[in-house]
Design a protein around this motif. Structure first.
Motif, PDB file in Angstrom:
ATOM      1  N   GLN A 146       1.059  -0.903   0.357  1.00  0.00           N
ATOM      2  CA  GLN A 146       0.048   0.333   0.223  1.00  0.00           C
ATOM      3  C   GLN A 146       0.922   1.461   0.415  1.00  0.00           C
ATOM      4  O   GLN A 146       2.132   1.397   0.348  1.00  0.00           O
ATOM      5  N   GLY A 147      -0.048   2.280  -1.119  1.00  0.00           N
ATOM      6  CA  GLY A 147       0.988   3.719  -0.776  1.00  0.00           C
ATOM      7  C   GLY A 147       2.197   3.898  -1.965  1.00  0.00           C
ATOM      8  O   GLY A 147       1.367   2.989  -2.735  1.00  0.00           O
ATOM      9  N   ALA A 148       1.954   4.977  -1.845  1.00  0.00           N
ATOM     10  CA  ALA A 148       2.658   5.761  -3.269  1.00  0.00           C
ATOM     11  C   ALA A 148       4.671   4.819  -3.047  1.00  0.00           C
ATOM     12  O   ALA A 148       4.360   4.609  -2.302  1.00  0.00           O
ATOM     13  N   ILE A 149       4.545   4.077  -4.287  1.00  0.00           N
ATOM     14  CA  ILE A 149       5.967   3.371  -4.729  1.00  0.00           C
ATOM     15  C   ILE A 149       6.454   5.177  -4.934  1.00  0.00           C
ATOM     16  O   ILE A 149       6.534   5.667  -5.791  1.00  0.00           O
ATOM     17  N   GLN A 150       8.604   5.128  -4.166  1.00  0.00           N
ATOM     18  CA  GLN A 150       8.797   6.396  -4.211  1.00  0.00           C
ATOM     19  C   GLN A 150      10.046   5.919  -4.831  1.00  0.00           C
ATOM     20  O   GLN A 150      10.965   5.529  -4.092  1.00  0.00           O
ATOM     21  N   ILE A 151      10.784   5.691  -5.824  1.00  0.00           N
ATOM     22  CA  ILE A 151      12.117   5.036  -6.663  1.00  0.00           C
ATOM     23  C   ILE A 151      12.649   5.566  -7.368  1.00  0.00           C
ATOM     24  O   ILE A 151      11.880   6.606  -8.247  1.00  0.00           O
ATOM     25  N   LEU A 152      13.958   5.002  -7.540  1.00  0.00           N
ATOM     26  CA  LEU A 152      15.185   5.334  -8.617  1.00  0.00           C
ATOM     27  C   LEU A 152      14.982   6.353  -9.093  1.00  0.00           C
ATOM     28  O   LEU A 152      14.794   7.335  -9.875  1.00  0.00           O
ATOM     29  N   PRO A 153      15.980   7.201  -8.167  1.00  0.00           N
ATOM     30  CA  PRO A 153      16.091   8.752  -8.295  1.00  0.00           C
ATOM     31  C   PRO A 153      17.422   9.129  -9.056  1.00  0.00           C
ATOM     32  O   PRO A 153      18.134   7.829  -9.897  1.00  0.00           O
ATOM     33  N   SER A 154      17.396   9.934  -9.473  1.00  0.00           N
ATOM     34  CA  SER A 154      18.001  10.168 -10.862  1.00  0.00           C
ATOM     35  C   SER A 154      19.056  11.547 -10.156  1.00  0.00           C
ATOM     36  O   SER A 154      18.252  12.810  -9.906  1.00  0.00           O
ATOM     37  N   LEU A 155      20.470  11.952  -9.854  1.00  0.00           N
ATOM     38  CA  LEU A 155      20.858  13.145  -9.345  1.00  0.00           C
ATOM     39  C   LEU A 155      21.237  13.734 -10.607  1.00  0.00           C
ATOM     40  O   LEU A 155      21.340  13.296 -11.611  1.00  0.00           O
ATOM     41  N   ALA A 156      21.624  15.213 -11.111  1.00  0.00           N
ATOM     42  CA  ALA A 156      22.568  16.412 -11.049  1.00  0.00           C
ATOM     43  C   ALA A 156      22.812  17.353 -10.670  1.00  0.00           C
ATOM     44  O   ALA A 156      22.184  17.943  -9.811  1.00  0.00           O
ATOM     45  N   LEU A 157      24.059  17.367 -11.186  1.00  0.00           N
ATOM     46  CA  LEU A 157      24.544  18.531 -10.350  1.00  0.00           C
ATOM     47  C   LEU A 157      24.387  20.188 -11.117  1.00  0.00           C
ATOM     48  O   LEU A 157      24.480  20.273 -12.637  1.00  0.00           O
ATOM     49  N   GLY A 158      24.028  20.991 -11.398  1.00  0.00           N
ATOM     50  CA  GLY A 158      23.766  22.566 -11.424  1.00  0.00           C
ATOM     51  C   GLY A 158      25.579  23.376 -12.078  1.00  0.00           C
ATOM     52  O   GLY A 158      25.621  23.253 -10.981  1.00  0.00           O
ATOM     53  N   PRO A 159      25.287  24.435 -12.483  1.00  0.00           N
ATOM     54  CA  PRO A 159      26.600  25.399 -12.908  1.00  0.00           C
ATOM     55  C   PRO A 159      27.249  26.608 -11.092  1.00  0.00           C
ATOM     56  O   PRO A 159      28.112  26.738 -11.260  1.00  0.00           O
ATOM     57  N   LYS A 160      26.316  26.036 -10.708  1.00  0.00           N
ATOM     58  CA  LYS A 160      26.318  27.430  -9.653  1.00  0.00           C
ATOM     59  C   LYS A 160      26.080  25.792  -7.840  1.00  0.00           C
ATOM     60  O   LYS A 160      25.794  26.514  -6.666  1.00  0.00           O
TER      61      LYS A 160
END
Length: 189
Positions: free
Chosen positions: A9-23
């Protein structure tokens, strides 16, 4: 271990993807859904969201999460011969750290062209398309989705799992999987 409904039950929250910006901005996107509490009987159309959060101080603090888009989940609509019973809706993120669109945040994702019923172990031929959105204001607002390839028919062609990278000159490279779907009929003999 004693709760046999744990994770059902509940919302699946998976598969994070990360990125860094120029600042030193830190951007995160992930699959949020489907919401398994609302899946009785199992319905997956427009139940999965692409979540997004940002930190403008290198990850020390994050602003409240937002939703970039809602999509028709691929959870029960995997490609023919895919080994698992379910498939994830995997968003990917990248940022232009130089070039003419320096600071632009890009997110790519997949959506089935129509809601696909999720009957366990049934092979579905519902087509899917890959999309790209971008933000020029550090993720406050997002462009309209753009399909990354020509239109797909209602059934028979799945594009999925796009991933992207941004070159130093600002060129965006995106690759994805494509499967031409045909119903597999078992040989009775």
């Amino acid at each position: 271990p004693d709760d046999t409904t744990c994770g059902n039950q509940g919302a699946i929250q998976i598969l994070p993807s990360l990125a860094l910006g120029p600042k030193d901005e830190l951007y995160v996107t992930w699959q949020h859904g489907p919401d398994l509490q609302s899946l009785r009987p199992l319905k997956l159309g427009n139940t999965t969201k692409i979540g997004f959060a940002r930190s403008l101080d290198g990850g020390r603090t994050f602003e409240p999460a937002q939703v970039i888009t809602t999509l028709n989940s691929m959870r029960g609509n995997s490609p023919v011969a895919y080994r698992k019973g379910t498939m994830n809706d995997i968003p990917r993120i990248a940022v232009a750290t130089s070039g003419p669109h320096k600071g632009r945040v890009y997110v790519t994702y997949t959506s089935a062209v129509e809601p696909a019923p999720a009957l366990p172990w049934d092979q579905l031929l519902v087509s899917s398309q890959v999309f790209l959105v971008h933000s020029d204001d550090q993720g406050k607002t997002w462009s309209k989705p753009v399909a990354l390839a020509s239109d797909v028919p209602p059934k028979g062609l799945k594009r999925f799992w796009p991933t992207l990278a941004v070159r130093d000159d600002g060129t965006v490279d995106i690759i994805y999987m494509e499967s031409q779907e045909k119903q597999i009929t078992p040989d009775p003999g």
